[in-house]
Design an enzyme around this catalytic site. Structure first.
Site, PDB file in Angstrom:
ATOM      1  N   SER A   1       0.820  -1.217   0.000  1.00  0.00           N
ATOM      2  CA  SER A   1       0.000   0.000   0.000  1.00  0.00           C
ATOM      3  C   SER A   1       0.855   1.270   0.000  1.00  0.00           C
ATOM      4  O   SER A   1       0.466   2.270  -0.611  1.00  0.00           O
ATOM      5  CB  SER A   1      -0.964   0.003   1.190  1.00  0.00           C
TER       6      SER A   1
ATOM      7  N   GLY B   1     -10.965  -3.356  -4.316  1.00  0.00           N
ATOM      8  CA  GLY B   1     -10.095  -4.230  -3.530  1.00  0.00           C
ATOM      9  C   GLY B   1     -10.068  -5.650  -4.047  1.00  0.00           C
ATOM     10  O   GLY B   1     -11.045  -6.154  -4.573  1.00  0.00           O
TER      11      GLY B   1
ATOM     12  N   GLU C   1      -8.151  -9.891  -0.370  1.00  0.00           N
ATOM     13  CA  GLU C   1      -8.747 -11.101   0.206  1.00  0.00           C
ATOM     14  C   GLU C   1      -9.444 -11.969  -0.841  1.00  0.00           C
ATOM     15  O   GLU C   1      -9.268 -13.188  -0.845  1.00  0.00           O
ATOM     16  CB  GLU C   1      -9.759 -10.716   1.286  1.00  0.00           C
TER      17      GLU C   1
END
Lengths: 770, 276
Positions: free
Chosen positions: A483, A725, A728
């Protein structure tokens, strides 16, 4: 675009590769004190008496505390836990007494002189049994606890949250369908095994200002939790997370920090430190909860799924302050990435006397998809269509409706599926070179939404320097996902200066601005958007000053390579270094002052779902969709499974940094293979039988297959440059795709993870005997 | 880890004197990859640790015409990468290189692996099948004991507190063909779920297995059955059945007794099939 979408090198790469990056455990302060913890040998017991006088008399021991000192319960969503056990212990390894000493060795050696008398209580070691009315209660006082109103504990039982989803009329729909396929699945507890174990240091100044250094994903969440637990105002509590050596969810929330604070208060100006051993990490940090799933699918001959009914029973362990939200997230995702009219789901988080369940990459999704995606293959077989076709018929498409009743605008699932099928050559049979081995190809889809409060906020600050460089401040933590680099790229893109000219600082609640948590695959999206806003704010300020300086309207100016440049007359420009501290006129006077860009973001219009039905117009910010196709080879003599090839395709909205993203996807495959084939926290009577790497195996490079990573880019409207995102979601389809591939190879179905050689061999033999 | 006294003798004589002086209440430190881990985890808390790595002469692999001797402090990587071992006894080299990780093998020793007396010691099965001897230095000087008699039980050997193993040797048998097999949950850096070495030397077969009994063992019945027989698929079937029945494994978190028995048969079948 110049920087976004390119493989900018990791900004933290050199420090990590050379070992010069300082983690919390590397911090050495003068007059440091060390803490050791005496832990419960019983999974469930009343604490009758604690005698630590002998230990306290040891030279070098400064103080000893027990849970009686701080009896106020805390927790993120449900206040059910104490940093040290109060009155009783609820899992084997629970912290009971803490010793503070001048060296680690003294603290450790003092533990054996502490005598604790227990009255052993019957242990609850199976989540399904825990739901029975006659089960012993892990938290008899549950009714008196405080919890966030979006959760539904059932006082008088071991159920810490009962989530319900009711879409359409599933019960009735099942009566009309042509086929019903119903199966049970079990996913055991696993551990995150970050390379860096949990560690923290706390120091209180003489004036009552507390500083905590913690290896944590979410400094602001830790600050909030500690502030509440110890009644310290937020302005007098600073949490620093200088570097994190892997988190995977285990370093969200707080685990060990609170044990240190009573000592820090007692010994002002003396830093107090506790670092978990690997055994502690396995037993006393968070673990991924176990899951008992029952999945029932009703389908018509044409392949259209009419109804699903799911029951998820989560083995949340001794404290469910965080786990309640995993049960909820699993509940609202329970239809999987499919457009199904009737959905009926009960998802229970259940207390047991097992290690504490908590967030783990995927937040329930990997676990439920292990069942969803296998059941779907069984449905397909039942009606005689192939695994790809059933997914094409039912998979989410733009305009489809989710299990929670939300109309989906963006869904690249079909594109992902097509690419995965092509790349693995799904319809071409591949033969093993060995007569005792067989090969098969499996496919699985997956989805995940960020599991976070509807109003989870991010912020960012950009400070321009007088040489045209900049500092970017955020509190999103680089836990290995990259990040720091991606945030830098976003700022660089907007400001049109190279990433080398930007220094990013994170993880200091006194210095870097608010971030809810580094979890939920939300950083690129949410913090990224705050950085985008901050950079735009800085840009606007520059353009304001530049239009005065250049004498051209702001709307005709843009940032280009360190200058504000006229779009019409490219030779009319001013360096941003000249404006960084404000604009100075020829007469020496100045205006504005330093450029500081400010950005803040909350995902727009995310609203709570209905409490009873779970339905809502926009209950989550977005869904990320993807598919994996996997080829395995199974050794028929030993049962050993070798993963030969994994194709992983996700709709990420926008690829921000191809190299980093590939790394993240490959890491997810490694973690997916590990949990599918090897990993299991083996529990017997509440005891972890394999709390070390000797018998808890994660994959090595040698276990990794050929990996093909592809992306689809349907932009996320509110994300920075269209990004959403994927951290995950990338792991979600791996385990079921492997299980489906094993079925394709051998005709055996394994409903229990991990898919160990012995389990596979036993199933092969059972099938042969049929 | 508890505090301890550290001794570092520079000769065998000095080492023996130290052992005697401390009444044998000493843990011998070689590579340390077992001992230090056990000490850190509290399974072992010796008051005195004696490091034998500075005793000269023990770090050699001595190749004589009729014998090969592996010194007590020879590293697993040095053993596994030794040219003679690699060419003539590849199964021993493979076993050495299957222990732990490359980093571990740069510290760990073959003799340490043997003296640790784990039922699943990877280097034990090739050495057992090679009929290796253990050389022990003690108050009466050097004595030699067959490796098969060296192991007593899980983590127990015949070694007395005032004795040191100086090395292990075996008779050269360049004609012998051998196959080492290790089955583990993961390919690298893992313990054996079961391991074995099968050697064929002329008409004789020598078979040893690890993780199937309290110590690494030879399968005498199966060997006797095979010796002198021409290999056919029926003979192999029978031998595998015998071998599965001959071992006495337990169930633990790595595998069940049944699985281990079955794998013994699978490993033997693979080895023997090579020579069909």
């Amino acid at each position: 675009m110049k920087f976004v979408g390119t493989s900018v090198k990791r900004v933290d790469g050199v420090k990590k590769v050379t070992g010069s990056l300082k983690y919390v455990d590397d911090i050495k302060l003068s007059k440091m004190l060390y803490v050791a913890v005496k832990r419960s040998p019983h999974p469930h017991a009343k604490i009758l008496n604690i005698n630590f006088e002998k230990a306290l008399a040891i030279k070098g021991v400064k103080d000893i505390i027990t849970g009686d000192l701080f009896t106020k319960r805390g927790g993120l969503y449900l206040e059910d836990k104490n940093f040290l056990a109060v009155g009783k212990v609820r899992y084997r390894g629970e912290a009971v007494v803490a010793v503070c000493a001048i060296t680690e060795e003294i603290a450790q050696s003092a533990l054996e002189f502490i005598e604790i008398e227990y009255e052993v209580l019957p242990a609850v070691t199976n989540a399904k049994d825990a739901m029975k009315p006659d089960s012993p209660l892990v938290h008899p006082d549950l009714g008196e606890y405080k919890w966030a109103p979006i959760f539904f504990p059932v006082p008088g039982t071991n159920i810490s949250n009962h989530y319900t989803l009711r879409k359409g009329d599933a019960k009735k729909a099942f009566e009309t369908v042509d086929f019903v396929v119903e199966n049970d699945f079990y996913v055991p507890h696993v551990q995150h095994v970050p390379i860096e174990t949990h560690t923290a240091i706390a120091q209180m100044d003489a004036d009552g200002f507390l500083t905590v250094w913690a290896s944590c994903q979410s400094p602001y969440a830790v600050r909030q939790a500690l502030s509440e637990a110890f009644d310290i105002p937020l302005n007098r509590l600073r949490v620093l997370s200088p570097a994190v050596g892997g988190g995977f969810g285990s370093k969200a929330g707080t685990t060990l920090e609170g044990i240190l604070i009573p000592f820090a208060k007692k010994f002002p100006d003396r830093p107090v430190k506790l670092t978990y051993s690997r055994q502690d990490e396995f037993e006393n940090a968070y673990v991924r909860q176990g899951l008992h799933a029952r999945i029932k699918t009703g389908v018509n001959k044409d392949g259209k799924i009419i109804a699903v009914e799911n029951e998820f029973i989560w083995d949340g362990g001794a404290y469910n302050e965080y786990g309640v939200n995993i049960a909820k997230a699993a509940g609202y995702a329970s239809a999987g990435p499919y457009d199904i009219e009737n959905v009926y789901t009960d998802s229970y988080c259940v207390y047991t006397n097992h290690p504490v369940g908590g967030p783990y990459r995927g937040f329930g999704m990997s676990e439920i998809h292990f069942g969803i995606e296998q059941n779907l293959d069984m449905v397909a077989e039942q009606i005689g269509i192939d695994p790809v076709e059933i997914r094409r018929i039912n998979g989410m498409k733009p305009g489809g409706v989710t299990g929670t009743g939300e109309v989906v605008e963006v869904a690249g699932l079909m594109e992902c599926l097509d690419i995965a099928v092509d790349e693995i050559k799904f319809y071409e049979k591949s033969e093993s070179t060995s007569p005792t081995k067989v090969r098969g190809k499996g496919i699985a889809c997956g989805w995940k939404a960020p599991s976070m409060p509807t109003n989870a906020a991010s912020s960012a600050i950009i400070k321009l320097n007088e040489d045209g460089t900049a500092h970017l401040l955020v509190s999103a933590q680089d836990i290995g996902q990259g990040s720091d680099t991606v945030m830098t790229q976003i700022a660089a893109e907007v400001l049109s200066i190279s990433p080398e000219k930007i220094t990013i600082r994170t993880g200091d609640t006194d210095q870097t601005p608010y971030e809810w948590q580094t979890v939920a695959s939300r950083i690129t999206y949410s913090t990224g958007r705050a950085v985008f806003e901050a950079a735009n704010d800085a840009m606007n300020q520059l353009l304001e000053l530049a239009q005065i300086k250049i004498g051209l309207s702001k709307r005709d100016l843009e940032l280009r390579d360190g200058y504000v440049v006229s779009k019409i007359y490219p030779d009319r420009k001013v360096a941003i270094s000249e404006l960084a501290l404000g604009l100075t006129f020829e007469d020496g006077s100045g205006i504005h002052g330093p450029i500081i860009g400010r950005g803040a973001f909350i995902p727009p219009n995310v609203r709570n779902a209905d409490k009873k039905t779970g339905l809502g117009e926009h209950p989550v910010v977005f869904w990320t969709y993807g598919a994996q196709a996997i080829e395995v080879e199974v050794d028929l003599e030993t049962g050993a499974v070798k993963v030969l090839k994994v194709v992983s395709v996700f709709d990420v909205g926008k690829v921000m940094n191809p190299q980093l993203l590939e790394g993240q996807m490959e890491g997810a495959i490694a973690q997916g293979i590990g949990t599918a084939l090897f990993e299991e926290l083996m529990l017997k009577d509440g005891k972890v039988l394999n709390p070390s790497f000797v018998d808890y195996k994660i994959p090595t490079a040698d276990d990794m297959p050929e990996m093909v990573i592809k992306f689809v880019e349907n932009p996320e409207e509110t994300g920075p440059f269209g990004a959403r995102g994927v951290a995950e979601p990338a792991m979600v389809p791996t385990a079921p795709a492997i299980a489906n591939a094993i079925y394709a190879a051998t005709g055996i179905r394994l409903n229990t993870m991990p898919l160990t050689a012995e389990r596979v061999l036993n199933a092969i033999k059972a099938k042969d005997n049929d | 880890m508890k505090t301890f006294e550290y001794l570092r003798p520079t000769s065998l004589k000095e080492a023996l004197d130290m052992l005697k002086k401390h009444d044998g209440n000493v843990s011998i430190l070689n590579g340390g990859t077992d001992l230090i881990v056990r000490m850190r985890e509290g399974h072992s808390s010796p008051e005195i640790v004696m490091d034998i790595k500075k005793i000269p002469g023990l770090d050699q692999i001595q190749v004589d015409e009729d014998r090969i001797t592996i010194g007590a402090t020879v590293l697993l990587n040095d053993l596994g990468l030794n040219e003679v071992i690699k060419t003539r006894y590849p199964y021993l080299a493979q076993a050495a290189l299957s222990v732990g990780s490359k980093q571990v093998r740069n510290r760990a020793t073959c003799i340490g692996n043997i003296c640790n007396a784990s039922p699943l010691a990877d280097t034990a099965t090739p050495l057992l099948a090679l009929n290796a001897d253990v050389h022990i230095y003690g108050e009466e000087g050097i004595k030699t004991v067959p490796l098969k008699d060296f192991f007593v039980f899980v983590r127990k050997t015949i070694l007395k507190p005032t004795e040191i193993v100086t090395g292990i040797s075996f008779k050269q048998d360049p004609e012998a063909l051998g196959i080492f097999t290790k089955m583990s949950r993961r390919k690298e850096v893992d313990l054996s779920t079961v391991c074995s070495t099968v050697i064929r030397s002329g008409s004789e077969y020598r078979i040893s297995c690890g993780a199937v009994a309290p110590t690494p063992v030879r399968l005498a019945k199966t060997e006797a059955f095979l010796t002198g027989k021409a290999l056919t698929s029926e003979v192999i079937d029978e031998a595998c059945k015998l071998a599965s029945g001959e071992v006495t494994p337990i169930s633990d978190i790595r595998a069940s007794e049944e699985y281990r028995r079955e794998m013994v048969g699978v490993m033997l079948r693979h080895a023997l099939s090579e020579w069909l």
